[in-house]
Design a protein around this motif. Structure first.
Motif: not given
Length: 280
Positions: A117-120, A109-115, A267-278, A122-126
């Motif tokens: 985020a990166r896609e967003k 789930a964290e990898k999918e969240e990061e992916r 889930e809470l630890n991931s939300a706190i520590n993952n900079p790409f969460f949300g 990339r779209q912003k850069l475009e």
């Protein structure tokens, strides 16, 4: 012969019998005794030494019987210990297997969240690139030369959509909370940490009712969690229920599910520590 016919087993008793029956008409006749009649000699009394020996034999026999019974009981207890040990090992194996699966799902789930985020990004850069070309008076980039973007895998799949798991519902709840307050990272982080404290307290000491009962009107709770979108909903996903006309959130002791609380904590630890969460 007199002893035999009179039924006495001593000479003195036999003489007394003869004196008493000397005038009987048949006193001189030979008695008829069956040929196979056996006369048992009286048993001699045991000597004190024999009594001691007999008692010692009986005590030794009782001791051996008791030892054998104790050995049998010890074998039964050992069998029970082995059985319980196997059950504990199997339960531990299942728990560890579930924990590995939970961690793998969380990492995925964290990898999918990061992916995403990166896609967003990339779209912003475009979009920024297209805006710069427009400001410079350049024609828009030819779509034919642009790299085709493959649709997400979840859109390519023909499999039926499965219902969201409890962990996925929690993750979405936290994502909604962050997006609703994306301009105030400190407030979001404080809400996540407060929820983590609530969940951790119940998981550590589920028997303490004070950790399982929250007054909804409490000002601190409202400031940190209650007034934020998704805060109360997250606790309800953990098993809390509204009681007393909605005045309290309460988690009954019998409904405390440690696996759900552990999942919520992850889930809470991931939300706190993952900079790409949300981000999305």
């Amino acid at each position: 012969m007199t002893m035999l016919s009179s039924g006495n087993n001593s000479l003195e008793a036999a003489v007394n019998w003869v004196v008493e029956h000397e005038k009987d008409l048949d006193v001189d006749e030979l008695p008829l005794v069956p040929a196979n009649t056996k006369i048992e000699a009286p048993k001699a009394a045991l000597t004190p030494e024999e009594v001691k020996q007999k008692a010692a034999e009986l005590r030794e026999r009782a001791r051996k019987k008791k030892e054998e019974e104790e050995r049998r009981m010890e074998r039964e207890r050992e069998k029970e210990r082995i059985r319980v040990g196997k059950e504990l090992l199997e339960a531990k194996r299942i728990e560890e297997d579930n924990e590995r699966k939970r961690i793998m799902a969380l990492r995925k789930a964290e990898k999918e969240e990061e992916r995403r985020a990166r896609e967003k990004i990339r779209q912003k850069l475009e979009e920024d690139k297209a805006e710069r070309r427009r400001k410079l008076g350049l024609p828009p980039e030819d779509p034919a030369t642009a790299k085709p973007v493959a649709p997400p895998k979840y859109l390519q799949s023909s499999l039926p959509i499965r219902p969201a798991t409890k962990a996925e519902q929690m993750r979405e709840c936290l994502r909604s909370l962050k997006q609703a307050h994306k301009d105030d990272d400190a407030k979001v982080k404080r809400a996540f940490q407060t929820l983590l404290t609530y969940i951790g307290n119940v998981a550590k000491t589920p028997s303490e009712e004070k950790f399982r009962k929250i007054r909804l009107s409490n000002q601190t709770f409202q400031d940190r969690v209650g007034s934020l979108q998704g805060g109360v909903q997250f606790l309800e996903l953990c098993g809390f229920e509204k009681i007393e006309a909605g005045e309290f959130l309460f988690l009954p002791r019998g409904k405390v599910d440690v696996s759900v609380l552990n999942s919520a904590g992850s889930e809470l630890n991931s939300a706190i520590n993952n900079p790409f969460f949300g981000v999305l």
